[in-house]
Design a protein around this motif. Structure first.
Motif, PDB file in Angstrom:
ATOM      1  N   GLY A 184      24.180   9.917 -18.586  1.00 53.13           N
ATOM      2  CA  GLY A 184      23.002   9.220 -19.163  1.00 53.13           C
ATOM      3  C   GLY A 184      23.654   7.824 -19.522  1.00 53.13           C
ATOM      4  O   GLY A 184      22.926   6.887 -19.159  1.00 53.13           O
ATOM      5  N   LEU A 185      24.524   7.746 -20.347  1.00 53.18           N
ATOM      6  CA  LEU A 185      24.868   6.528 -21.142  1.00 53.18           C
ATOM      7  C   LEU A 185      25.191   5.428 -19.874  1.00 53.18           C
ATOM      8  O   LEU A 185      24.545   4.395 -20.059  1.00 53.18           O
ATOM      9  CB  LEU A 185      25.928   6.886 -21.809  1.00 53.18           C
ATOM     10  N   PRO A 186      25.880   5.674 -18.729  1.00 53.99           N
ATOM     11  CA  PRO A 186      26.123   4.397 -17.867  1.00 53.99           C
ATOM     12  C   PRO A 186      24.619   3.916 -17.281  1.00 53.99           C
ATOM     13  O   PRO A 186      24.654   2.599 -17.213  1.00 53.99           O
ATOM     14  CB  PRO A 186      26.942   4.890 -16.714  1.00 53.99           C
ATOM     15  N   TYR A 187      23.867   4.803 -17.192  1.00 53.40           N
ATOM     16  CA  TYR A 187      22.434   4.280 -16.329  1.00 53.40           C
ATOM     17  C   TYR A 187      21.574   3.936 -17.705  1.00 53.40           C
ATOM     18  O   TYR A 187      20.945   2.489 -17.253  1.00 53.40           O
ATOM     19  CB  TYR A 187      21.867   5.372 -15.669  1.00 53.40           C
ATOM     20  N   ASP A 188      21.413   4.273 -18.504  1.00 53.85           N
ATOM     21  CA  ASP A 188      20.608   3.946 -19.953  1.00 53.85           C
ATOM     22  C   ASP A 188      21.124   2.650 -20.299  1.00 53.85           C
ATOM     23  O   ASP A 188      20.394   1.731 -20.553  1.00 53.85           O
ATOM     24  CB  ASP A 188      20.551   4.960 -21.045  1.00 53.85           C
ATOM     25  N   HIS A 218      26.750  13.314 -26.806  1.00 55.91           N
ATOM     26  CA  HIS A 218      27.468  14.518 -26.283  1.00 55.91           C
ATOM     27  C   HIS A 218      28.235  14.601 -25.129  1.00 55.91           C
ATOM     28  O   HIS A 218      27.671  13.700 -24.079  1.00 55.91           O
ATOM     29  CB  HIS A 218      26.555  15.810 -26.592  1.00 55.91           C
ATOM     30  N   LEU A 219      29.035  15.303 -24.860  1.00 56.91           N
ATOM     31  CA  LEU A 219      29.786  15.739 -23.348  1.00 56.91           C
ATOM     32  C   LEU A 219      29.613  17.236 -22.925  1.00 56.91           C
ATOM     33  O   LEU A 219      29.905  17.915 -23.701  1.00 56.91           O
ATOM     34  CB  LEU A 219      31.128  15.304 -23.414  1.00 56.91           C
ATOM     35  N   TYR A 220      28.990  17.316 -21.949  1.00 58.78           N
ATOM     36  CA  TYR A 220      28.800  18.844 -21.249  1.00 58.78           C
ATOM     37  C   TYR A 220      30.250  19.350 -20.935  1.00 58.78           C
ATOM     38  O   TYR A 220      30.939  18.354 -20.661  1.00 58.78           O
ATOM     39  CB  TYR A 220      27.789  18.929 -20.315  1.00 58.78           C
ATOM     40  N   GLU A 221      30.531  20.575 -21.418  1.00 61.08           N
ATOM     41  CA  GLU A 221      31.679  21.126 -21.037  1.00 61.08           C
ATOM     42  C   GLU A 221      32.412  20.729 -19.865  1.00 61.08           C
ATOM     43  O   GLU A 221      33.629  20.547 -19.624  1.00 61.08           O
ATOM     44  CB  GLU A 221      31.955  22.445 -21.425  1.00 61.08           C
ATOM     45  N   PRO A 222      31.655  21.061 -18.818  1.00 57.58           N
ATOM     46  CA  PRO A 222      32.206  20.695 -17.437  1.00 57.58           C
ATOM     47  C   PRO A 222      32.804  19.336 -17.177  1.00 57.58           C
ATOM     48  O   PRO A 222      33.731  19.066 -16.235  1.00 57.58           O
ATOM     49  CB  PRO A 222      31.428  20.910 -16.443  1.00 57.58           C
ATOM     50  N   GLU A 223      32.414  18.499 -17.901  1.00 60.11           N
ATOM     51  CA  GLU A 223      32.756  17.135 -17.848  1.00 60.11           C
ATOM     52  C   GLU A 223      33.940  16.750 -18.739  1.00 60.11           C
ATOM     53  O   GLU A 223      34.434  15.553 -18.805  1.00 60.11           O
ATOM     54  CB  GLU A 223      31.655  16.028 -18.144  1.00 60.11           C
ATOM     55  N   HIS A 224      34.281  17.655 -19.588  1.00 58.18           N
ATOM     56  CA  HIS A 224      35.286  17.215 -20.733  1.00 58.18           C
ATOM     57  C   HIS A 224      36.847  16.799 -19.912  1.00 58.18           C
ATOM     58  O   HIS A 224      37.175  15.675 -20.355  1.00 58.18           O
ATOM     59  CB  HIS A 224      35.802  18.316 -21.602  1.00 58.18           C
ATOM     60  N   ASP A 225      37.225  17.530 -18.859  1.00 56.59           N
ATOM     61  CA  ASP A 225      38.521  17.027 -18.405  1.00 56.59           C
ATOM     62  C   ASP A 225      38.190  15.669 -17.860  1.00 56.59           C
ATOM     63  O   ASP A 225      39.224  14.860 -17.963  1.00 56.59           O
ATOM     64  CB  ASP A 225      38.844  17.986 -17.282  1.00 56.59           C
ATOM     65  N   SER A 226      37.256  15.406 -16.851  1.00 59.95           N
ATOM     66  CA  SER A 226      37.161  14.205 -16.443  1.00 59.95           C
ATOM     67  C   SER A 226      36.895  13.184 -17.390  1.00 59.95           C
ATOM     68  O   SER A 226      37.605  12.060 -17.322  1.00 59.95           O
ATOM     69  CB  SER A 226      35.734  14.055 -15.640  1.00 59.95           C
ATOM     70  N   ALA A 227      36.255  13.351 -18.714  1.00 61.27           N
ATOM     71  CA  ALA A 227      36.318  12.260 -19.636  1.00 61.27           C
ATOM     72  C   ALA A 227      37.563  12.088 -20.364  1.00 61.27           C
ATOM     73  O   ALA A 227      37.821  10.842 -20.745  1.00 61.27           O
ATOM     74  CB  ALA A 227      35.131  12.816 -20.829  1.00 61.27           C
ATOM     75  N   ARG A 228      38.523  13.114 -20.493  1.00 66.02           N
ATOM     76  CA  ARG A 228      39.841  13.062 -20.946  1.00 66.02           C
ATOM     77  C   ARG A 228      40.582  11.973 -20.152  1.00 66.02           C
ATOM     78  O   ARG A 228      41.290  10.941 -20.674  1.00 66.02           O
ATOM     79  CB  ARG A 228      40.473  14.169 -20.906  1.00 66.02           C
ATOM     80  N   GLN A 229      40.190  11.966 -18.531  1.00 67.31           N
ATOM     81  CA  GLN A 229      41.006  11.367 -17.745  1.00 67.31           C
ATOM     82  C   GLN A 229      40.575   9.505 -17.882  1.00 67.31           C
ATOM     83  O   GLN A 229      41.577   8.781 -17.615  1.00 67.31           O
ATOM     84  CB  GLN A 229      40.668  11.619 -16.099  1.00 67.31           C
ATOM     85  N   THR A 230      39.536   9.523 -18.582  1.00 71.85           N
ATOM     86  CA  THR A 230      39.015   7.983 -18.606  1.00 71.85           C
ATOM     87  C   THR A 230      40.010   7.086 -19.599  1.00 71.85           C
ATOM     88  O   THR A 230      40.131   5.875 -19.496  1.00 71.85           O
ATOM     89  CB  THR A 230      37.289   7.846 -19.156  1.00 71.85           C
ATOM     90  N   GLY A 231      40.605   8.044 -20.720  1.00 73.21           N
ATOM     91  CA  GLY A 231      41.493   7.506 -21.393  1.00 73.21           C
ATOM     92  C   GLY A 231      42.775   6.797 -20.837  1.00 73.21           C
ATOM     93  O   GLY A 231      43.358   5.878 -21.352  1.00 73.21           O
ATOM     94  N   ARG A 232      43.137   7.184 -19.527  1.00 76.43           N
ATOM     95  CA  ARG A 232      44.225   6.642 -18.722  1.00 76.43           C
ATOM     96  C   ARG A 232      43.805   5.436 -17.821  1.00 76.43           C
ATOM     97  O   ARG A 232      44.646   4.936 -17.097  1.00 76.43           O
ATOM     98  CB  ARG A 232      44.627   7.704 -17.672  1.00 76.43           C
ATOM     99  N   TRP A 233      42.636   5.041 -18.045  1.00 77.18           N
ATOM    100  CA  TRP A 233      42.150   4.126 -16.980  1.00 77.18           C
ATOM    101  C   TRP A 233      42.664   2.681 -17.446  1.00 77.18           C
ATOM    102  O   TRP A 233      42.308   2.252 -18.649  1.00 77.18           O
ATOM    103  CB  TRP A 233      40.458   4.110 -16.858  1.00 77.18           C
ATOM    104  N   HIS A 234      43.467   1.999 -16.613  1.00 75.35           N
ATOM    105  CA  HIS A 234      43.728   0.666 -17.120  1.00 75.35           C
ATOM    106  C   HIS A 234      43.282  -0.230 -15.996  1.00 75.35           C
ATOM    107  O   HIS A 234      44.048  -1.447 -15.970  1.00 75.35           O
ATOM    108  CB  HIS A 234      45.114   0.514 -17.234  1.00 75.35           C
ATOM    109  N   GLY A 235      42.300  -0.089 -15.180  1.00 78.08           N
ATOM    110  CA  GLY A 235      42.099  -1.032 -14.026  1.00 78.08           C
ATOM    111  C   GLY A 235      41.338  -2.250 -14.434  1.00 78.08           C
ATOM    112  O   GLY A 235      41.068  -2.146 -15.724  1.00 78.08           O
ATOM    113  N   PRO A 236      41.156  -3.073 -13.510  1.00 76.15           N
ATOM    114  CA  PRO A 236      40.216  -4.185 -13.859  1.00 76.15           C
ATOM    115  C   PRO A 236      38.684  -3.841 -14.264  1.00 76.15           C
ATOM    116  O   PRO A 236      38.200  -3.091 -13.663  1.00 76.15           O
ATOM    117  CB  PRO A 236      40.292  -5.193 -12.634  1.00 76.15           C
ATOM    118  N   THR A 237      38.156  -4.782 -15.126  1.00 75.91           N
ATOM    119  CA  THR A 237      36.770  -4.341 -15.254  1.00 75.91           C
ATOM    120  C   THR A 237      35.929  -5.031 -14.363  1.00 75.91           C
ATOM    121  O   THR A 237      36.271  -5.918 -13.678  1.00 75.91           O
ATOM    122  CB  THR A 237      36.482  -4.991 -16.608  1.00 75.91           C
TER     123      THR A 237
END
Ligand SMILES: O=c1ccn([C@H]2C[C@H](O)[C@@H](COP(=O)(O)O)O2)c(=O)[nH]1
Length: 319
Positions: A184-188, A218-237
């Motif tokens: 939701g957040l990215p689109y809202d 909130h984050l739904y359980e099936p997305e927890h792993d993917s959400a964790r991966q975003t912490g490793r993101w260092h690409g250009p904005t």
């Protein structure tokens, strides 16, 4: 007594949508408590304040962890801003029906914002800000107790927005009762900041900050792993969008053109018109024409071109 859900729920101001999104993911993963409304397990933080300091930087794009469909982001924003409740929005997101059912979405924000019992709230708020620039009464309301205190599908999550003109800059505060960080957040965020920019233009102000007050983040359980991966993101904005403006009197006519995929002769709007037209071609199966139409230099066209490439790569791997 302060519960762990309430502690330290202020997320530090972020300049870009990517930073805000990753900060929200990190906060929910670190501090979220388990809960399962409607039987769907989530982690939830109650009472968060988020702030985006550059609302032009509104597109979340964290490949390969989170890649939005830019056409849906654009289409949903234009659909809401134009006041539409028509089911054409389903053409831009085939998963939408799972959340809101088929047909016209009952909780559509557009008709509530643009024709609430005959009132165009955009126009009213614009006038209030012009009449008294210091006003605290510039309120847009979406949640309607007459309709929404009900056990139905598609109850609006956004309660409303407020605007404050201070030192020549227009700030906006959005309130949501419920915000799915992942879907939701990215689109809202995209729609809200577009509205902020347009409202600022209508009253001759600069665009200020976007404040986002969320009851349940909130984050739904099936997305927890993917959400964790975003912490490793260092690409250009992702490139911020170019400034968008249109006079209030021309707004609805221009929006109708852009929604129809017709260019209007201004690069920033034409980027959005190209995205609308290109995605329709893609859905019809006309892949070459779709890519050609999204070949312009605008940031949303560029994002759509990347999204097409990703889709094709996935389809090739699957075959
Ligand atoms: O604009 C919206 C609309 C819905 N949702 C999410 C929040 C919830 O995860 C879900 C709605 O579920 P309830 O809060 O109504 O149970 O959809 C958003 O994030 N943004």
């Amino acid at each position: 007594m302060t519960s762990p859900q309430h502690s330290d729920s202020q997320i530090h101001p972020n300049a870009s949508a990517n930073e805000l999104f990753t900060a929200a993911c990190a906060r929910v993963l670190a501090c979220g408590r388990p809960t399962a409304p409607r039987g769907l397990p989530t982690r939830e933080v109650l009472g968060s304040s988020l702030r985006l300091t550059d609302p032009h930087d509104r597109f979340v794009d964290l490949p390969p962890h989170r890649v939005l469909n830019p056409a849906f982001a654009v289409a949903e924003a234009l659909w809401i801003l134009s006041g539409s409740g028509e089911p054409w929005i389903h053409d831009f997101n085939s998963s939408l029906a799972a959340y809101v059912g088929h047909g016209p979405p009952r909780g559509a924000y557009g008709p509530r914002l643009r024709s609430w019992m005959g009132i165009d709230q955009f126009d009213q708020v614009r006038r209030l800000l012009l009449d008294d620039p210091d006003t605290r009464r510039a309120v847009l309301t979406i949640f309607d107790p007459a309709r929404d205190l009900a056990d139905e599908r598609d109850i609006p999550c956004t309660l409303g927005h407020r605007f404050f003109l201070r030192d020549g800059r227009l700030h906006m505060v959005t309130s949501m009762r419920s915000q799915d960080v992942w879907r939701g957040l990215p689109y809202d965020l995209f729609t809200a900041t577009l509205l902020l920019e347009l409202m600022a233009g209508w009253i001759g102000a600069d665009t200020g900050h976007w404040h986002h007050e969320v009851d349940s983040l909130h984050l739904y359980e099936p997305e927890h792993d993917s959400a964790r991966q975003t912490g490793r993101w260092h690409g250009p904005t992702a490139a911020p969008m170019a400034p968008l403006a249109v006079g209030w009197e021309s707004f609805d006519a221009l929006l109708a053109q852009v929604i129809a995929g017709r260019r209007v002769g201004e690069a920033a709007w034409d980027d959005l018109a190209d995205v609308m037209a290109s995605f329709r071609l893609w859905r019809r199966g006309d892949r070459d024409a779709a890519r050609e139409r999204a070949g312009g230099p605008g940031p949303m066209s560029a994002a759509l071109t990347r999204w097409f490439a990703l889709r094709l790569a996935r389809a090739t791997r699957a075959s």
